[in-house]
Design a protein around this motif. Sequence first.
Motif, PDB file in Angstrom:
ATOM      1  N   THR A   1       0.792  -1.241   0.000  1.00  0.00           N
ATOM      2  CA  THR A   1       0.000   0.000   0.000  1.00  0.00           C
ATOM      3  C   THR A   1       0.825   1.293   0.000  1.00  0.00           C
ATOM      4  O   THR A   1       0.296   2.357  -0.335  1.00  0.00           O
ATOM      5  CB  THR A   1      -0.940   0.026   1.219  1.00  0.00           C
ATOM      6  N   HIS A   2       2.105   1.224   0.385  1.00  0.00           N
ATOM      7  CA  HIS A   2       2.864   2.454   0.567  1.00  0.00           C
ATOM      8  C   HIS A   2       4.160   2.539  -0.229  1.00  0.00           C
ATOM      9  O   HIS A   2       4.821   3.585  -0.207  1.00  0.00           O
ATOM     10  CB  HIS A   2       3.186   2.655   2.061  1.00  0.00           C
ATOM     11  N   ALA A   3       4.522   1.489  -0.943  1.00  0.00           N
ATOM     12  CA  ALA A   3       5.784   1.501  -1.684  1.00  0.00           C
ATOM     13  C   ALA A   3       5.829   2.640  -2.696  1.00  0.00           C
ATOM     14  O   ALA A   3       6.869   3.284  -2.889  1.00  0.00           O
ATOM     15  CB  ALA A   3       5.999   0.160  -2.371  1.00  0.00           C
ATOM     16  N   LYS A   4       4.696   2.923  -3.343  1.00  0.00           N
ATOM     17  CA  LYS A   4       4.688   3.974  -4.373  1.00  0.00           C
ATOM     18  C   LYS A   4       5.018   5.339  -3.777  1.00  0.00           C
ATOM     19  O   LYS A   4       5.647   6.180  -4.437  1.00  0.00           O
ATOM     20  CB  LYS A   4       3.338   4.007  -5.076  1.00  0.00           C
ATOM     21  N   PHE A   5       4.598   5.572  -2.532  1.00  0.00           N
ATOM     22  CA  PHE A   5       4.909   6.859  -1.903  1.00  0.00           C
ATOM     23  C   PHE A   5       6.404   6.968  -1.611  1.00  0.00           C
ATOM     24  O   PHE A   5       7.009   8.027  -1.809  1.00  0.00           O
ATOM     25  CB  PHE A   5       4.107   7.023  -0.606  1.00  0.00           C
ATOM     26  N   VAL A   6       6.998   5.882  -1.127  1.00  0.00           N
ATOM     27  CA  VAL A   6       8.434   5.871  -0.837  1.00  0.00           C
ATOM     28  C   VAL A   6       9.233   6.048  -2.121  1.00  0.00           C
ATOM     29  O   VAL A   6      10.260   6.748  -2.149  1.00  0.00           O
ATOM     30  CB  VAL A   6       8.820   4.564  -0.120  1.00  0.00           C
ATOM     31  N   ASP A   7       8.773   5.451  -3.219  1.00  0.00           N
ATOM     32  CA  ASP A   7       9.493   5.538  -4.484  1.00  0.00           C
ATOM     33  C   ASP A   7       9.338   6.898  -5.153  1.00  0.00           C
ATOM     34  O   ASP A   7      10.302   7.437  -5.705  1.00  0.00           O
ATOM     35  CB  ASP A   7       8.987   4.454  -5.448  1.00  0.00           C
ATOM     36  N   GLU A   8       8.130   7.453  -5.096  1.00  0.00           N
ATOM     37  CA  GLU A   8       7.846   8.672  -5.862  1.00  0.00           C
ATOM     38  C   GLU A   8       8.129   9.955  -5.098  1.00  0.00           C
ATOM     39  O   GLU A   8       8.548  10.953  -5.685  1.00  0.00           O
ATOM     40  CB  GLU A   8       6.388   8.649  -6.328  1.00  0.00           C
ATOM     41  N   THR A   9       7.850   9.972  -3.776  1.00  0.00           N
ATOM     42  CA  THR A   9       8.063  11.191  -2.975  1.00  0.00           C
ATOM     43  C   THR A   9       8.702  10.822  -1.637  1.00  0.00           C
ATOM     44  O   THR A   9       8.099  11.008  -0.577  1.00  0.00           O
ATOM     45  CB  THR A   9       6.725  11.926  -2.731  1.00  0.00           C
TER      46      THR A   9
END
Length: 500
Positions: free
Chosen positions: A329-337
Motif C-alpha cells: 500500500t505504501h511503496a509507491k509513496f516511498v518511491d515517488e516522494t
Amino acid sequence: MTTRTDPADLGAVEARALIGRRALSSEELARACIARVKAVDHAVNALVARDFDRVIEGARVADAAQARGEPLGPLHGLPVAIKDMNDVAGLPTTFGSEIFAKNVPTRDDRLVAGLRAAGALPLGKTNNPEWSAGANTRNRVYGVTANPHDVTRNCGGSSGGSAVALACGYAPLASGSDLGGSLRTPAAYCGVVGFRPSAGVVPGPVRATALLPQPTSGPMARSVADAALMLSVMAAPDGDDPFTPVLDGRTPWEPGDFAVLQPRDLSALRVATTEDFGFAPVERATREAFRAGVSVLAPAFGVLEERTPDCRGADRIFSVLRATMFLATHAKFVDETPELVGPNVTDNVIEGRGYSAADVAEALVLQGEYHRRWRAFFETCDVLIAPAVSVTPRDWHEFWPRRIDDIETESYYHWLAMAYAATIPGHPAITVPCGRDANGMPFGLQIIGKRHGDAELLSVAAGIEALIAAQPDLAPRAPDIDALSAAPALSGAAAFLDIG
C-alpha cells in the motif's frame, strides 16, 4: 480540580437516554463538547480538523426531528470524533501524511456514513501518526498530540487523538483502528476504553489487502457500555469485506445485540493471566502495576491461573505480514516522494522488500499454527488478562522506546508485542482502565476473549469495569481540565512537528 456536571462529561448511553426523554437537547450537548474543545485542545492537540458549524446545525435538526416524534437512531444527537484515517465530507483526510495534506473528500466513507445514519454528529478529525504507523501520535502535518494526564508524555497511538478527545470530554464516542494495538495502546495511556473486534465484525470494505484481516476499525469510549453501543452501529453487514459473512443482507450476529450487555457472573469465570505472553519485552513498572491490579480483582473470579497461549513465532509472523501490507500500500509513496514519507513507513517498506515469497509463505503457515494453538487454549479458559502495553507512558519526544529495561527493541513496533500477540490469531480484545502506574499515569488491562466471542467479552469486561470502579485505588480518574485550560499551547513545544 473542580467537580463538574458538564454535559461534555456524560457518557454516550447516559447522554442518549437524557436526549431520548428530552432532559437534554442535542444542541446543548454539542455546544458543551465544542466549548470543551475550545478550552483545552491548545494543550493537547487532539482535534486537528473541526466541523463545529455543521455539528450545531445537525444538533438542531436532531432536536427538531425529536420534537416531531420521528424515530430516533441509537446514536441520535451524540457528537463523535473521527480518526483522520476515515473520510468525513468537507473535512481534510490527511492520514497524517504530507502527501495528502490538502486532500478533502466530498463524501463520508461507509463507516462515517453509518454513524451519521444512526444519528451521530461527526465533530471533527482526530490526530494519528503518519498512516497510523506507530504508537506515538506525531506527524508533520499536525504535529504531536500529548497525553492529557501529563502533557509531557506520549498519549499512545495510532488512535491517540481519539483517546485524548474522549479523555478530555470532546465527545462521548470516537472511532479508531487497530493493527498492532492502535485502539488498545492509546486507550490504556489515556484512561479510556478501546475495543478491537474479531475479524469482520466491523467491516473494512476498502482494505487493500482484503484477505489479511489484521487491520480493523473499532469503537472507543469512556466506558464498556458506551463502546458496545457504538459497536452496535459499526458492525453493519458489508460483503466487500471477505471476513464479514453476509447472507441475505444479514450477518450471523445481530449488530444491535452488541449494545445489550448481559450480566456475567465473574465468580464463574475461568481466567488466565500473563505479564508477557512468554515472549514480549515488558518493563518492571508495567509488571508491578499489572500485579497490583490483578491482586485486587483476583478474589472475584472463579478460577485464576497464570498461564499463556503458546506464542511461538509471534514476532516473525507480525513483522513479515505487517511489512507485506505496507509494501502493498505504501511503496509507491516511498518511491515517488521519499522526502514526504516518514521513517516508520519507509522502514516498513524497506523491510517488506527484504522478505522473499518463501518468507511470506512461512509467516502464513506459522500464523495458521498460532491460531490453532490459541483456539485450543481458549477451550480451557473464558478470558485472558494481560497488560495492554509493554511500557508505561514516556516523554513524547522519544519517538519509540529503544530499550525496555535491559532489552533493546528491534523496531518501532516491537514494544507493542503485548497487543499484537492477540492481533495475529484475530481474537477480540478490549482495554479497560485499571488504576495508575508508579508515575501516576493511567494503566490499562487488556482483556482478550474467544474468537467471535465479542458479545461475551464485552459483558465480561463490563463486569470487570464495575469491579474496578468500586476500588478507590483502581477507579479511573479524568484529566485535570482546569490545568489543561491554563496550560500553554503545545504547538510551542520543541520538536512539535518533528517525527525523528
